[in-house]
Design a protein around this motif. Structure first.
Motif, PDB file in Angstrom:
ATOM      1  N   MET A 109      32.943 -48.886   4.787  1.00  0.00           N
ATOM      2  CA  MET A 109      31.947 -48.615   3.738  1.00  0.00           C
ATOM      3  C   MET A 109      30.548 -48.926   4.230  1.00  0.00           C
ATOM      4  SD  MET A 109      33.947 -50.005   0.341  1.00  0.00           S
ATOM      5  CE  MET A 109      32.530 -49.658  -0.713  1.00  0.00           C
ATOM      6  N   ILE A 110      30.402 -49.970   5.030  1.00  0.00           N
ATOM      7  CA  ILE A 110      29.085 -50.290   5.601  1.00  0.00           C
ATOM      8  C   ILE A 110      28.657 -49.207   6.581  1.00  0.00           C
ATOM      9  CG2 ILE A 110      27.823 -51.920   7.055  1.00  0.00           C
ATOM     10  CD1 ILE A 110      29.572 -54.138   5.868  1.00  0.00           C
ATOM     11  N   LEU A 111      29.594 -48.785   7.441  1.00  0.00           N
ATOM     12  CA  LEU A 111      29.276 -47.771   8.441  1.00  0.00           C
ATOM     13  C   LEU A 111      29.154 -46.373   7.842  1.00  0.00           C
ATOM     14  CD1 LEU A 111      31.616 -48.919  11.362  1.00  0.00           C
ATOM     15  CD2 LEU A 111      29.150 -49.276  11.135  1.00  0.00           C
ATOM     16  N   ASN A 112      29.500 -46.243   6.561  1.00  0.00           N
ATOM     17  CA  ASN A 112      29.368 -44.946   5.887  1.00  0.00           C
ATOM     18  C   ASN A 112      28.006 -44.774   5.224  1.00  0.00           C
ATOM     19  OD1 ASN A 112      30.688 -42.443   5.182  1.00  0.00           O
ATOM     20  ND2 ASN A 112      30.752 -43.169   3.066  1.00  0.00           N
ATOM     21  N   MET A 113      27.194 -45.826   5.278  1.00  0.00           N
ATOM     22  CA  MET A 113      25.858 -45.755   4.676  1.00  0.00           C
ATOM     23  C   MET A 113      24.977 -44.801   5.478  1.00  0.00           C
ATOM     24  SD  MET A 113      25.385 -49.856   3.959  1.00  0.00           S
ATOM     25  CE  MET A 113      23.717 -49.667   3.343  1.00  0.00           C
ATOM     26  N   LYS A 114      24.143 -44.095   4.781  1.00  0.00           N
ATOM     27  CA  LYS A 114      23.285 -43.082   5.418  1.00  0.00           C
ATOM     28  C   LYS A 114      21.960 -43.726   5.836  1.00  0.00           C
ATOM     29  CE  LYS A 114      25.315 -39.167   2.965  1.00  0.00           C
ATOM     30  NZ  LYS A 114      26.473 -39.939   2.512  1.00  0.00           N
ATOM     31  N   ILE A 115      21.994 -44.357   7.005  1.00  0.00           N
ATOM     32  CA  ILE A 115      20.792 -44.952   7.566  1.00  0.00           C
ATOM     33  C   ILE A 115      20.623 -44.455   8.991  1.00  0.00           C
ATOM     34  CG2 ILE A 115      20.925 -46.998   6.097  1.00  0.00           C
ATOM     35  CD1 ILE A 115      22.062 -48.519   8.459  1.00  0.00           C
ATOM     36  N   LYS A 116      19.432 -44.599   9.514  1.00  0.00           N
ATOM     37  CA  LYS A 116      19.127 -44.098  10.845  1.00  0.00           C
ATOM     38  C   LYS A 116      19.884 -44.883  11.915  1.00  0.00           C
ATOM     39  CE  LYS A 116      15.178 -42.907  13.775  1.00  0.00           C
ATOM     40  NZ  LYS A 116      13.695 -42.955  13.932  1.00  0.00           N
TER      41      LYS A 116
END
Length: 311
Positions: A109-116
């Motif tokens: 879920m953390i790695l699924n966040m849409k960040i650069k």
């Protein structure tokens, strides 16, 4: 002048011709599949059936062995190290599998966040799964060294005296669980694939209703991710009951301290290739097979109650 020439229908092949053609096609198909079929029979079916027979004999590498009936199984029931190995394996499976699911889902879920730069972070967390288990064991032996290991040195900096880790009966199995959790990157990739399959419409509707992050997690994400959790649960239990490389490498096959890291497959391996008791090891292999099959059947039976498929 009438130029309309009646068209004649092509003659249909006779039933005998059709049957001959079908037989030739079947023969061609079997010829192409024959390498796989021969490999299946020679390297899987024959060893599998042989192990059933050998489990009822005192077979070893040096002698054919005699049929002794259920003697191997009766001896296993009174073998103290056999029960110790089962306890160690069950302990590892009961703690590692749920923790791997909890940490795996949370990390996904953390790695699924849409960040650069998220692709870089995903790669970093996946890299430990590419490290061979022998190298991984050597690395963690150094990290968990009670005298000069990095983990105990870090704990000393904050005023905590680190435990002896692999040298302690209490901390040996938790240390192994910690090492195994470091390599759950493969399961995280599967969770990420499951998260990407969840439609954004569910979250948009939840936002309209004013749902919080926790509500969306436990009412949308987790239920729709249960098919993936179910798959990793089954594979996790199968892998946990076959734990071998890490404890064998770290203890050099001894299972020390005091057999705290003697796992079931390690003891099976010792009987087969160190003590040359192939019949005894075959009996252990079939007991392990029935344990895993029973556990897998229970998980499949219970999945009807908690696994939710979209649509």
């Amino acid at each position: 002048m009438n130029t309309n020439i009646p068209k004649t229908k092509p003659s249909e092949p006779s039933p005998a011709t059709k049957k001959s053609k079908r037989s030739n096609e079947n023969l061609t198909g079997w010829l192409f599949a024959s390498p796989w079929v021969i490999g299946l029979l020679l390297f899987f079916a024959y060893p599998l059936l042989s192990s059933v027979y050998y489990s009822f004999t005192d077979y070893s590498i040096f002698q054919a062995g005699e049929f002794i009936g259920l003697a191997n199984y009766r001896e296993l029931m009174t073998d103290e190290l056999f029960w110790i190995s089962i306890w160690n394996t069950v302990y590892f499976a009961v703690f590692f599998v749920p923790l791997s699911i909890i940490f795996g889902v949370a990390l996904a879920m953390i790695l699924n966040m849409k960040i650069k730069g998220m692709a870089v972070y995903r790669t970093i967390f996946f890299l430990p799964t590419l490290v061979p288990h022998v190298a991984l064991a050597i690395l963690w032996i150094w990290l968990l060294n009670p005298e000069f290991g990095l983990i105990n040195n870090a704990l000393n900096l904050i005023g905590i005296q680190g435990p002896p880790w692999l040298g302690s009966l209490f901390w040996a199995k938790p240390s192994l669980i910690l090492m195994s959790l470091w390599g759950i990157g493969q399961a995280v990739i599967i969770y990420l694939a499951g998260l990407s399959d969840i439609s954004e419409e569910y979250y948009e509707a939840a936002d309209v209703d004013g749902a919080s992050f926790l509500q969306k997690t436990f009412k949308i994400t987790i239920p729709l991710l249960t098919p993936v959790i179910f798959f990793n649960l089954v594979m996790g239990f199968i892998g946990a009951f076959q734990q071998f490389t890490l404890p064998y490498t770290m203890t050099n096959g001894s299972g020390s301290p005091a057999d705290a890291l003697t796992f079931y497959v390690m003891y099976l391996y010792d009987n087969a290739f160190n003590y040359f008791r192939m019949g005894y090891a075959s009996a252990m292999a079939w007991i392990l097979f029935f344990i895993i099959m029973s556990l897998t059947a229970f998980v499949f039976w219970s999945s009807k109650r908690w696994v939710h498929y979209q649509g």
